[in-house]
Design a protein around this motif. Structure first.
Motif, PDB file in Angstrom:
ATOM      1  N   GLY A 264       0.821  -1.200   0.000  1.00  0.00           N
ATOM      2  CA  GLY A 264       0.000   0.000   0.000  1.00  0.00           C
ATOM      3  C   GLY A 264       0.852   1.247   0.000  1.00  0.00           C
ATOM      4  N   SER A 265       0.524   2.195  -0.884  1.00  0.00           N
ATOM      5  CA  SER A 265       1.336   3.409  -1.008  1.00  0.00           C
ATOM      6  C   SER A 265       0.576   4.648  -0.576  1.00  0.00           C
ATOM      7  CB  SER A 265       1.821   3.575  -2.452  1.00  0.00           C
ATOM      8  OG  SER A 265       0.716   3.721  -3.340  1.00  0.00           O
ATOM      9  N   GLY A 269       1.684   3.771   4.404  1.00  0.00           N
ATOM     10  CA  GLY A 269       2.741   3.036   3.730  1.00  0.00           C
ATOM     11  C   GLY A 269       3.928   3.907   3.396  1.00  0.00           C
ATOM     12  N   GLU A 287       1.916  -1.586  -4.784  1.00  0.00           N
ATOM     13  CA  GLU A 287       0.666  -0.845  -4.956  1.00  0.00           C
ATOM     14  C   GLU A 287      -0.214  -1.548  -5.989  1.00  0.00           C
ATOM     15  OE1 GLU A 287      -2.492   1.100  -5.069  1.00  0.00           O
ATOM     16  OE2 GLU A 287      -1.008   1.817  -3.590  1.00  0.00           O
ATOM     17  N   ARG A 288      -1.463  -1.806  -5.619  1.00  0.00           N
ATOM     18  CA  ARG A 288      -2.404  -2.509  -6.496  1.00  0.00           C
ATOM     19  C   ARG A 288      -2.731  -1.694  -7.737  1.00  0.00           C
ATOM     20  NH1 ARG A 288      -7.930  -2.050  -6.630  1.00  0.00           N
ATOM     21  NH2 ARG A 288      -7.837  -0.792  -4.714  1.00  0.00           N
ATOM     22  N   GLY A 294      -2.130   5.808  -3.198  1.00  0.00           N
ATOM     23  CA  GLY A 294      -3.348   5.401  -2.512  1.00  0.00           C
ATOM     24  C   GLY A 294      -4.436   6.450  -2.671  1.00  0.00           C
ATOM     25  N   CYS A 350      -2.848  -1.299   3.184  1.00  0.00           N
ATOM     26  CA  CYS A 350      -3.496  -1.108   1.879  1.00  0.00           C
ATOM     27  C   CYS A 350      -4.848  -0.406   1.997  1.00  0.00           C
ATOM     28  CB  CYS A 350      -3.629  -2.437   1.154  1.00  0.00           C
ATOM     29  SG  CYS A 350      -4.238  -3.790   2.141  1.00  0.00           S
ATOM     30  N   GLY A 351      -5.090   0.272   3.114  1.00  0.00           N
ATOM     31  CA  GLY A 351      -6.231   1.167   3.218  1.00  0.00           C
ATOM     32  C   GLY A 351      -7.566   0.479   3.419  1.00  0.00           C
ATOM     33  N   TRP A 353     -10.749   0.248   1.229  1.00  0.00           N
ATOM     34  CA  TRP A 353     -11.334   0.506  -0.088  1.00  0.00           C
ATOM     35  C   TRP A 353     -12.670  -0.215  -0.290  1.00  0.00           C
ATOM     36  CZ3 TRP A 353      -9.341   3.816  -3.766  1.00  0.00           C
ATOM     37  CH2 TRP A 353      -8.068   4.324  -3.505  1.00  0.00           C
ATOM     38  N   PHE A 530      -6.228   0.386   7.042  1.00  0.00           N
ATOM     39  CA  PHE A 530      -6.448  -1.056   6.952  1.00  0.00           C
ATOM     40  C   PHE A 530      -6.839  -1.632   8.319  1.00  0.00           C
ATOM     41  CE2 PHE A 530      -4.889  -5.491   6.950  1.00  0.00           C
ATOM     42  CZ  PHE A 530      -5.640  -5.981   5.888  1.00  0.00           C
TER      43      PHE A 530
END
Length: 783
Positions: A264-265, A269, A287-288, A294, A350-351, A353, A530
């Motif tokens: 996660g950016s 992160g 990062e996805r 992010g 990774c937050g 979402w 997260f």
């Protein structure tokens, strides 16, 4: 006087034991401390459960001359000091100071230890409770020093005793040392201000734009006019940091050979990556999405957080050697167990979402608020409809509505509580009103249906009931209040939550609600949204910083120290001059509504920001140290021997907003030691009072000058009653060295002694008295 237990201690050991037994709820009584008077007037912030009388301890009343100096017992009476031939011959400065204390009758019972440990004499603090109730000053639990904007004729002209925790930084999730770095901004030292911020927050250019600014909401200046524009100042320093990224985002001097993976950016992160890399770790961020940042890049609109700021921030971090791999979906493209095998430690941030469901019939017709913002951030400008309902009351809902207005739609926010309960930032709500967003409060959608290309929203009116778990009033439906509105589109933004499917099965079950999660050998950590769900950028930064700290600790068995607030001096200058708050340049509403990417607010120039920093009150206690003997001891280079340590007098009176000395709750003064002054040195104590010489000083000066060949070899000049503690003025001392002590050099030293004064509204006269008293002291004249 309230009841209390009384103990007469017969030994120092017994007194310390009693103090420890009461765990800070007992006070010591010794001649000269004025404890009983304070208790009678009920002025103490915490009334003691017990009073321990130490006047009954034998063996602490002595004056012992030795080869290197003199030792004085803490219970030695001031009258005995005043009459001592030894002190008069070699330590005349102390004798003069003692004789200026109170009256002969009081000197017969007052002790030197009691005088040194006495409480401040500020009238706000000393105001008797029985005369109209207490004045709740800073020392008694108030928010600010009453002297700052009140009657301050006898208060400090050199600043305030610092607080243990300031109201601004105390409400900052990142714990940024606001008061300290503002001192450097005032001086134009943006380099040092930047370094201090980055010890706590490595991305201030971002928080300077999107932080909710709890610091400003709690700024004491707001009670007088308007709070200091702290967020704007941080933004300027943050931009300065990015403009000089090569200096502030340097590669580590030493590589540890350890590696860390960050999933996660977003702000958590990026923050963890910074501190890990700075510590010498090889750091890789996964990062996805195809673009790093992010929610900074994909959810917060560009008019609040311009994309170049985020891009430059990530560029600065990669310049340190942090690698960012975009388009990698951890959990799908690569599993966490693979990261564990490749890296020494893993941080998952990774937050949040995964959007909360509306839980109503037809909710599949509603668009996702995050998806809408993400599409706009990626360049999509398709309008979902001319008339759009936005369900929710948080920041995402506000961002959606304001973005819709910029795309040309009519936006209506439907929220089940009232405006005062909305979790969105207050300034964002105000701007939404300005931009024409409609609000329907106490409105709960219950069903969506599609008819002829439009969506009918069935809603019910609400009323507020008792508080729920969040502390806000619980919304309750009003029977028979249902109604229907028609919209072209509906977007839901009622909250987001983390998607824990990324975690291994064993962690998924135990990980909810933990801020720093570890399993097995403690190599996996989680943080940011997260863990907490939707929060602020500042809270995510704090989480990322602490995670990095724990990750480093897990691999080294060493816990990195937390950054602490720097004390720029023993006390800090206060400012109460009339300075209006800066006004940010804001684009007109009409211009804002046609710009989807332009930043709404721009800063004034650097000079204006420095002026804004000067609006900081530097909150603290402006009362002065009342002890004449303290001033003399600092000038003589004395030491205080306590039950636990030996402290230089110059350090012993290092005051705070709650204490005039460094004594802790279980510590007593045992002895005072004074080195023998150089042969032939000239000593003088002078004091200016309003009425009698035995009054508390308005200004006092103690000086000790040693000479060689008719010129000053060394000097110690100490000011009393002008600062929260005895103030040694080294610049004045330096002005004398190597010169004859005459009218000219004494006048120059006096000017140097007054350098750096910071007047309040009524105490500026003290500076002129100070200069006169310094000159008189050096020339051997009486006060």
């Amino acid at each position: 006087m309230k009841p209390f237990k009384h103990h007469s201690a017969h030994t120092i050991k017994e007194a310390v034991r009693l103090l420890s037994a009461y765990e800070g709820k007992a006070r010591v009584n010794a001649g000269g401390s004025d404890l009983l008077g304070a208790m009678k007037d009920k002025i103490l912030p915490q009334y003691p459960e017990a009073v321990i009388d130490i006047k009954t301890i034998e063996g602490l009343d002595y004056i012992k001359e030795e080869k290197r100096g003199v030792r004085i017992g803490a219970l030695t009476k001031l009258a005995d000091l005043a009459g001592s031939a030894v002190l008069k011959e070699h330590y005349g400065l102390l004798t003069e100071a003692v004789r200026s204390v109170a009256s002969p009758h009081i000197r017969n019972v007052a002790t030197i230890g009691g005088n040194l440990a006495q409480d401040v004499r500020c009238w706000y603090y000393r105001y008797p409770r029985q005369i109209g109730g207490p004045i709740v000053c800073l020392r008694k639990g108030g928010k600010n020093c009453n002297a700052l904007g009140g009657d301050n004729r006898y208060h400090s002209i050199f600043g305030a005793a610092p607080m243990a925790q300031y109201p601004c930084s105390g409400h900052c999730p990142v714990e940024t040392p606001i008061r300290s770095y503002l001192e450097h901004v005032k001086a134009g030292d943006f380099e040092r201000a930047a370094e201090m911020i980055m010890e706590h927050n490595p991305i201030p250019a971002i928080t300077g734009r999107v932080c909710p600014a709890n610091c400003e909401a709690n700024c004491n200046r707001g009670e007088f006019d308007e709070p200091v524009a702290i967020r704007s100042i941080e933004r300027l320093v943050g931009d300065y940091i990015l403009q000089n990224a090569d200096r502030f985002y340097r590669k580590p001097a030493r590589e540890t050979g350890k590696s860390a993976a960050v999933v996660g950016s977003g702000p958590a992160g990026l923050t963890a990556a910074f501190y890990l890399r700075r510590a010498g770790y090889r750091v890789v961020i996964f990062e996805r999405l195809e673009k790093a940042g992010g929610m900074l890049s994909h959810s917060i609109p560009a008019y609040r957080l311009p994309r170049p700021v985020v891009d430059n921030q990530i560029k600065a971090l990669t310049g340190m050697g942090i690698e960012v791999r975009t388009g990698v979906d951890v959990g799908a493209d690569i599993v966490v167990s693979s990261l564990i095998s490749e890296y020494d430690t893993v941080f998952i941030a990774c937050g949040a979402w995964k959007e909360q469901a509306l839980g109503i019939e037809g909710e599949e017709m509603a668009l996702s608020g995050l998806s809408f913002l993400n599409g706009v951030a990626g360049g999509k400008r398709d309008l979902p409809g001319r008339k759009v309902a936005v369900i929710g009351g948080g920041n995402v809902a506000l961002d959606v509505a304001r973005t819709l207005r910029r795309l040309g739609a009519d936006a209506s926010i439907l929220y089940r509580r009232t405006e005062s309960e909305m979790p969105a930032f207050r300034d964002e709500i105000e701007k939404a009103y300005e931009e024409g967003v409609e609000f329907s409060f106490l409105t709960l959608p219950t069903r969506l249906t599609r008819t002829d290309g439009t969506i009918s929203v069935e809603s019910v009116r609400m009323r507020l009931g008792d508080a729920d778990a969040s502390g806000r009033p619980r919304p309750e439906p009003i029977p028979g209040s249902g109604y229907v509105e028609t919209f072209d589109a509906v977007i839901h933004a009622i909250g987001e939550k983390p998607d824990s499917r990324i975690l291994p099965d064993d962690l998924r079950k135990q990980g909810e609600g933990l801020s720093a999660l570890s399993c097995g050998d403690g190599r996996i950590f989680t943080g940011g949204d997260f863990v907490t769900g939707p929060s602020t950028v500042a809270a995510a930064i704090a989480s990322g910083r602490e995670a990095a700290r724990e990750m480093i600790s897990s691999l080294t068995d060493h816990i990195p120290p937390r950054a602490v607030e720097e004390s720029t001096s023993n006390f800090v200058r206060s400012s109460f001059s009339e300075i209006p708050r800066i006004v940010l340049r804001e684009a007109p509403v009409a211009q804002r509504l046609v710009s989807i990417d332009g930043e709404d607010l721009s800063l004034p120039g650097e000079a204006a920001i420095m002026e804004e920093a000067h609006r900081c009150f530097n909150c603290g206690c402006l009362a002065v140290n009342p002890s004449d003997i303290a001033v003399a001891l600092v000038a003589l280079g004395g030491e205080i021997v306590t039950t636990g340590r030996i402290v230089k007098a110059e350090d012993f009176f290092r005051s705070t907003a709650s204490s005039s000395t460094i004594l802790d709750a279980h510590e007593l003064i045992r002895e005072i030691r004074i080195p023998k002054p150089p042969a032939g040195s000239v000593q003088k104590y002078v004091k200016f009072t309003l009425r009698k010489p035995i009054d508390f000083a308005i200004v006092s000066v103690a000086s000790l000058v040693s000479k060689k060949n008719g010129s000053c070899k060394d000097a110690r000049i100490v000011l009393g009653a002008v600062a929260p503690e005895p103030l040694r003025v080294r610049a004045a001392e330096a002005a004398l060295k190597g010169r004859p002590v005459d009218e000219t050099s004494a006048s120059e030293a006096a000017l140097m002694a007054a350098r750096g004064v910071s007047f309040l509204s009524k105490n500026g006269y003290k500076a002129d008295i100070l200069k006169t008293m310094v000159k008189r002291s050096l020339l051997g004249q009486n006060g």
